[in-house]
Write a protein that holds these residues in place. Sequence first.
Motif, PDB file in Angstrom:
ATOM      1  N   GLY A 100       9.488  -1.789 -11.718  1.00  0.00           N
ATOM      2  CA  GLY A 100       9.603  -2.842 -10.719  1.00  0.00           C
ATOM      3  C   GLY A 100      10.496  -2.488  -9.549  1.00  0.00           C
ATOM      4  O   GLY A 100      10.376  -3.081  -8.467  1.00  0.00           O
ATOM      5  N   SER A 101      11.424  -1.538  -9.731  1.00  0.00           N
ATOM      6  CA  SER A 101      12.307  -1.141  -8.630  1.00  0.00           C
ATOM      7  C   SER A 101      11.618  -0.213  -7.636  1.00  0.00           C
ATOM      8  O   SER A 101      12.191   0.102  -6.596  1.00  0.00           O
ATOM      9  CB  SER A 101      13.557  -0.463  -9.195  1.00  0.00           C
ATOM     10  OG  SER A 101      13.212   0.689  -9.951  1.00  0.00           O
ATOM     11  N   LEU A 102      10.412   0.234  -7.974  1.00  0.00           N
ATOM     12  CA  LEU A 102       9.690   1.146  -7.083  1.00  0.00           C
ATOM     13  C   LEU A 102       8.761   0.358  -6.171  1.00  0.00           C
ATOM     14  O   LEU A 102       8.100  -0.589  -6.617  1.00  0.00           O
ATOM     15  CB  LEU A 102       8.871   2.150  -7.904  1.00  0.00           C
ATOM     16  CG  LEU A 102       9.638   2.968  -8.942  1.00  0.00           C
ATOM     17  CD1 LEU A 102       8.674   3.858  -9.710  1.00  0.00           C
ATOM     18  CD2 LEU A 102      10.728   3.801  -8.282  1.00  0.00           C
ATOM     19  N   PRO A 103       8.671   0.721  -4.888  1.00  0.00           N
ATOM     20  CA  PRO A 103       7.691   0.068  -4.016  1.00  0.00           C
ATOM     21  C   PRO A 103       6.279   0.294  -4.545  1.00  0.00           C
ATOM     22  O   PRO A 103       5.991   1.321  -5.179  1.00  0.00           O
ATOM     23  CB  PRO A 103       7.897   0.776  -2.665  1.00  0.00           C
ATOM     24  CG  PRO A 103       9.278   1.361  -2.735  1.00  0.00           C
ATOM     25  CD  PRO A 103       9.488   1.722  -4.169  1.00  0.00           C
ATOM     26  N   VAL A 104       5.401  -0.678  -4.304  1.00  0.00           N
ATOM     27  CA  VAL A 104       4.014  -0.519  -4.743  1.00  0.00           C
ATOM     28  C   VAL A 104       3.345   0.567  -3.916  1.00  0.00           C
ATOM     29  O   VAL A 104       3.697   0.817  -2.759  1.00  0.00           O
ATOM     30  CB  VAL A 104       3.239  -1.847  -4.618  1.00  0.00           C
ATOM     31  CG1 VAL A 104       3.832  -2.897  -5.524  1.00  0.00           C
ATOM     32  CG2 VAL A 104       3.230  -2.338  -3.169  1.00  0.00           C
ATOM     33  N   ALA A 128      10.913   5.505   2.584  1.00  0.00           N
ATOM     34  CA  ALA A 128      12.216   5.157   3.153  1.00  0.00           C
ATOM     35  C   ALA A 128      12.829   3.987   2.379  1.00  0.00           C
ATOM     36  O   ALA A 128      14.042   3.968   2.106  1.00  0.00           O
ATOM     37  CB  ALA A 128      12.073   4.808   4.628  1.00  0.00           C
ATOM     38  N   ASP A 129      12.000   3.007   2.005  1.00  0.00           N
ATOM     39  CA  ASP A 129      12.506   1.872   1.215  1.00  0.00           C
ATOM     40  C   ASP A 129      13.021   2.341  -0.137  1.00  0.00           C
ATOM     41  O   ASP A 129      14.060   1.872  -0.614  1.00  0.00           O
ATOM     42  CB  ASP A 129      11.390   0.839   1.009  1.00  0.00           C
ATOM     43  CG  ASP A 129      10.935   0.224   2.319  1.00  0.00           C
ATOM     44  OD1 ASP A 129      11.697   0.278   3.300  1.00  0.00           O
ATOM     45  OD2 ASP A 129       9.797  -0.304   2.355  1.00  0.00           O
ATOM     46  N   LEU A 130      12.276   3.250  -0.780  1.00  0.00           N
ATOM     47  CA  LEU A 130      12.690   3.756  -2.094  1.00  0.00           C
ATOM     48  C   LEU A 130      14.028   4.484  -2.002  1.00  0.00           C
ATOM     49  O   LEU A 130      14.932   4.253  -2.810  1.00  0.00           O
ATOM     50  CB  LEU A 130      11.620   4.692  -2.648  1.00  0.00           C
ATOM     51  CG  LEU A 130      11.971   5.436  -3.942  1.00  0.00           C
ATOM     52  CD1 LEU A 130      12.251   4.450  -5.067  1.00  0.00           C
ATOM     53  CD2 LEU A 130      10.854   6.388  -4.334  1.00  0.00           C
ATOM     54  N   LEU A 131      14.156   5.364  -1.009  1.00  0.00           N
ATOM     55  CA  LEU A 131      15.399   6.127  -0.890  1.00  0.00           C
ATOM     56  C   LEU A 131      16.570   5.224  -0.509  1.00  0.00           C
ATOM     57  O   LEU A 131      17.710   5.491  -0.898  1.00  0.00           O
ATOM     58  CB  LEU A 131      15.214   7.242   0.141  1.00  0.00           C
ATOM     59  CG  LEU A 131      14.148   8.292  -0.230  1.00  0.00           C
ATOM     60  CD1 LEU A 131      14.054   9.370   0.846  1.00  0.00           C
ATOM     61  CD2 LEU A 131      14.447   8.921  -1.581  1.00  0.00           C
TER      62      LEU A 131
END
Length: 565
Positions: free
Chosen positions: A235-239, A291-294
């Motif tokens: 769930g912490s990973l972007p789709v 970028a959101d993940l990092l």
Amino acid sequence: MITTYHGTVIVDIPVTTLLAGHEAEIRAAAAQGLSPHDSGSNNNPDITLTVSVPSEAKLGTSRAKSTSSLLAYTSFSLGDDNTRVTANIQLKDLSWQQLLDIYDAEKANPGQHTIKVQVPYAVGTTDPTEATRLASEQVTVTGTFNFFTSPTTPAQVFNFDTKTLAVAQSPTDCFASAPTRTTRWVDEEDGHDLQPPKTGPNFFQPAGIPDYEFSTWELSSDRLTGIYKYKNVFGSLPVNGDDPAIDTDFKIGTDENPPTQKEEIHAESKNSLLTIENVVHLDDLRGGRIADLLQKYEETPNAFDDFGLRNAHLGFTTQITLPTQLKFSDPSAISVTGLPQGFSAKTVAVDGQTATVTVDFDNPDQITTIAALKDAMGALHGDAVITIKKIAFTDSATADTDYQIDHLTQGTISVDVEKQLGVIVMPGQPSPACPPTYGDDDRVKPAEPRSVVGTVFDPPSPACPPTDTPYTAGWRPPMTGPSVGWDEAPLMKHPLKFTTSEAHPDVTRLSFKPGPTPTPTTVTPSVPPTPATQLAKTGALTGEVLILATVTGAIGAAAMRRKRS
């Protein structure tokens, strides 16, 4: 709901009744002055009583009590499969005559001289169907009299009649009035059901759900709805998806002009050779979801500690497609420059009208954590330039016609993310399935609990059997971990794929100019030969016309000569 049955096999038999069928043998041995044992070496049991229960039952601690002077002591031995217990009863270390005298004395009032063996057991289930089956199971009691004429004589073994008892009297009655209970399995984030709810007299067990790990549970205030809550492992990973985050500079040059980025390019002629430069801004590949993940990793790095990464791909693909009026005259005239260290072109190829260039990370095996992914992405900066030379017009191309070259650049970040779930899982030990034991005062004592699969929603005090049932051991809730519901702790896998595409693809119209138009030739009509003196006077004819006239005059002269001849 757990339905159980507590039972105790009580064998209370006058000892003279046990021996009555073998009185003749005893009197014969007494007449011979024999003894069944050597003094002090009474190791073999003279009488055995064995109680056997079904495999689902749990045996408690057995107890024996004798009021007969014939017996010395009783010991118990448990069978290897824990479903049977044997009472080993020893006669006193006396001669057969002495034992016969006691026998004759007790025979007058047998009910006052007994051996009482108590074997407690319990059987429990959470399944109504299983309860029905248990009702048909049996408890059996068997026994033997091992008659030793003398210490050196092998025993004559006499079997007592086998007795059977029902394990339970209608254990399913406990389910008959049970209220309906509902079990749900939900996402703890938004509460949506991960699988359809189920109803029944019992709560259902936790389930193993792909991409989810068990988190916690909740019981409604009326104790009729149990909710298992799960957390999305990834769930912490972007789709997965695409973000229009790339801007490229698409340039076209001709023999006469270097590559430039313009809406219209006009080649000087059909023979012109073209050059394409596609400039990819590598920093754009780090935009969008990656970028959101990092950014999440920067904020909470510990949240990613349990993730392992495999099969990483970091890079981009550019495809340039020509219309049928253009061609790659030299497929080898493609080059890629400006790539950072650790990245290289894996594919540089021409297939018909399409040229493809794929750039990827050189050492994907080094990317095993989010931190390693972040470091590899950090190298993507600057500009990579794809250059294709010697693009030519084909015979079907026509002047003053616009042709469009299609081009697409797409960044790709793909990796398999893995997480190994924890394994701390232990079934509950519901108190109703625990057998009682008996102390020296014939009172019931708590027993060690039997591990029966219960749920976290089951109450600590059973509603069945009734509260006047003998004491049982306390309830221990199940211990649950992230992998509860799975037969084995699973390795969860999630294919992560983020792509970045061009936000505003450039469109360039390409054409070539027409060639020079030929000047029409004017033909002057023939005129009769003019005397030279007249030509000299006018002086108005051009040199070209003069030449033409001279030629015409010569032809005319030739014709005249042929005529005279």
